[in-house]
Scaffold this motif. Structure first.
Motif, PDB file in Angstrom:
ATOM      1  N   PRO A  68       0.797  -1.226   0.000  1.00  0.00           N
ATOM      2  CA  PRO A  68       0.000   0.000   0.000  1.00  0.00           C
ATOM      3  C   PRO A  68       0.836   1.286   0.000  1.00  0.00           C
ATOM      4  CG  PRO A  68      -0.284  -1.212   2.069  1.00  0.00           C
ATOM      5  CD  PRO A  68       0.611  -2.021   1.202  1.00  0.00           C
ATOM      6  N   ALA A  69       0.301   2.278  -0.689  1.00  0.00           N
ATOM      7  CA  ALA A  69       0.977   3.568  -0.822  1.00  0.00           C
ATOM      8  C   ALA A  69       1.195   4.250   0.525  1.00  0.00           C
ATOM      9  CB  ALA A  69       0.179   4.482  -1.746  1.00  0.00           C
ATOM     10  N   ASP A  70       0.299   4.028   1.482  1.00  0.00           N
ATOM     11  CA  ASP A  70       0.480   4.680   2.785  1.00  0.00           C
ATOM     12  C   ASP A  70       1.680   4.106   3.546  1.00  0.00           C
ATOM     13  OD1 ASP A  70      -1.016   2.280   3.221  1.00  0.00           O
ATOM     14  OD2 ASP A  70      -1.804   3.066   5.096  1.00  0.00           O
ATOM     15  N   LEU A  71       2.282   3.044   3.017  1.00  0.00           N
ATOM     16  CA  LEU A  71       3.517   2.489   3.575  1.00  0.00           C
ATOM     17  C   LEU A  71       4.714   2.709   2.647  1.00  0.00           C
ATOM     18  CD1 LEU A  71       2.178  -0.897   4.976  1.00  0.00           C
ATOM     19  CD2 LEU A  71       2.570   1.230   6.213  1.00  0.00           C
ATOM     20  N   THR A  72       4.490   2.551   1.350  1.00  0.00           N
ATOM     21  CA  THR A  72       5.619   2.679   0.419  1.00  0.00           C
ATOM     22  C   THR A  72       6.103   4.118   0.288  1.00  0.00           C
ATOM     23  OG1 THR A  72       4.147   2.857  -1.513  1.00  0.00           O
ATOM     24  CG2 THR A  72       4.959   0.650  -0.931  1.00  0.00           C
ATOM     25  N   GLU A  73       5.196   5.066   0.274  1.00  0.00           N
ATOM     26  CA  GLU A  73       5.599   6.454   0.053  1.00  0.00           C
ATOM     27  C   GLU A  73       6.367   7.050   1.239  1.00  0.00           C
ATOM     28  OE1 GLU A  73       5.481   7.405  -3.195  1.00  0.00           O
ATOM     29  OE2 GLU A  73       4.743   5.345  -3.208  1.00  0.00           O
ATOM     30  N   PRO A  74       5.952   6.790   2.491  1.00  0.00           N
ATOM     31  CA  PRO A  74       6.777   7.269   3.609  1.00  0.00           C
ATOM     32  C   PRO A  74       8.175   6.641   3.625  1.00  0.00           C
ATOM     33  CG  PRO A  74       4.571   6.791   4.378  1.00  0.00           C
ATOM     34  CD  PRO A  74       4.668   6.273   2.968  1.00  0.00           C
ATOM     35  N   PHE A  75       8.279   5.371   3.254  1.00  0.00           N
ATOM     36  CA  PHE A  75       9.586   4.722   3.200  1.00  0.00           C
ATOM     37  C   PHE A  75      10.457   5.400   2.148  1.00  0.00           C
ATOM     38  CE2 PHE A  75      12.195   0.870   1.835  1.00  0.00           C
ATOM     39  CZ  PHE A  75      13.095   0.976   2.884  1.00  0.00           C
TER      40      PHE A  75
END
Length: 93
Positions: A68-75
């Motif tokens: 999910p983007a809410d995990l990949t983007e912060p990383f």
């Protein structure tokens, strides 16, 4: 530097857990050692770990497609902050 690496490690932990929950074996294998390496690596190794982790966002095979983007983007943001801090540190030397 340490704070940037620790933030990236925490984000990697969340991605690793998500990969485990989703059965995303390819990303589970890729991320398995990343959080600990971000926490424990010396400066020269940290640069390589960050670069390798950043490669997960490739044009043909991207972690964005599986998790999910809410995990990949912060990383991604944390990795880029870490890479910038490492570049600043290298320039100061």
């Amino acid at each position: 530097m340490d704070e940037a690496a620790l933030a990236a490690a925490r984000a990697a932990d969340r991605l690793l857990e998500s990969a485990r929950e989703r059965g995303a074996q390819r990303w589970l294998s890729f991320l398995a050692t990343v959080p600990d390496q971000l926490r424990d690596a010396g400066l020269s190794e940290l640069r390589a770990v960050a670069q390798r982790a950043r490669a997960a966002y490739g044009p043909k095979d991207s972690i964005r497609e599986a998790l999910p983007a809410d995990l990949t983007e912060p990383f991604l943001a944390d990795l880029d902050r870490l890479r910038k801090a490492l570049a600043r540190e290298a320039a100061e030397r």
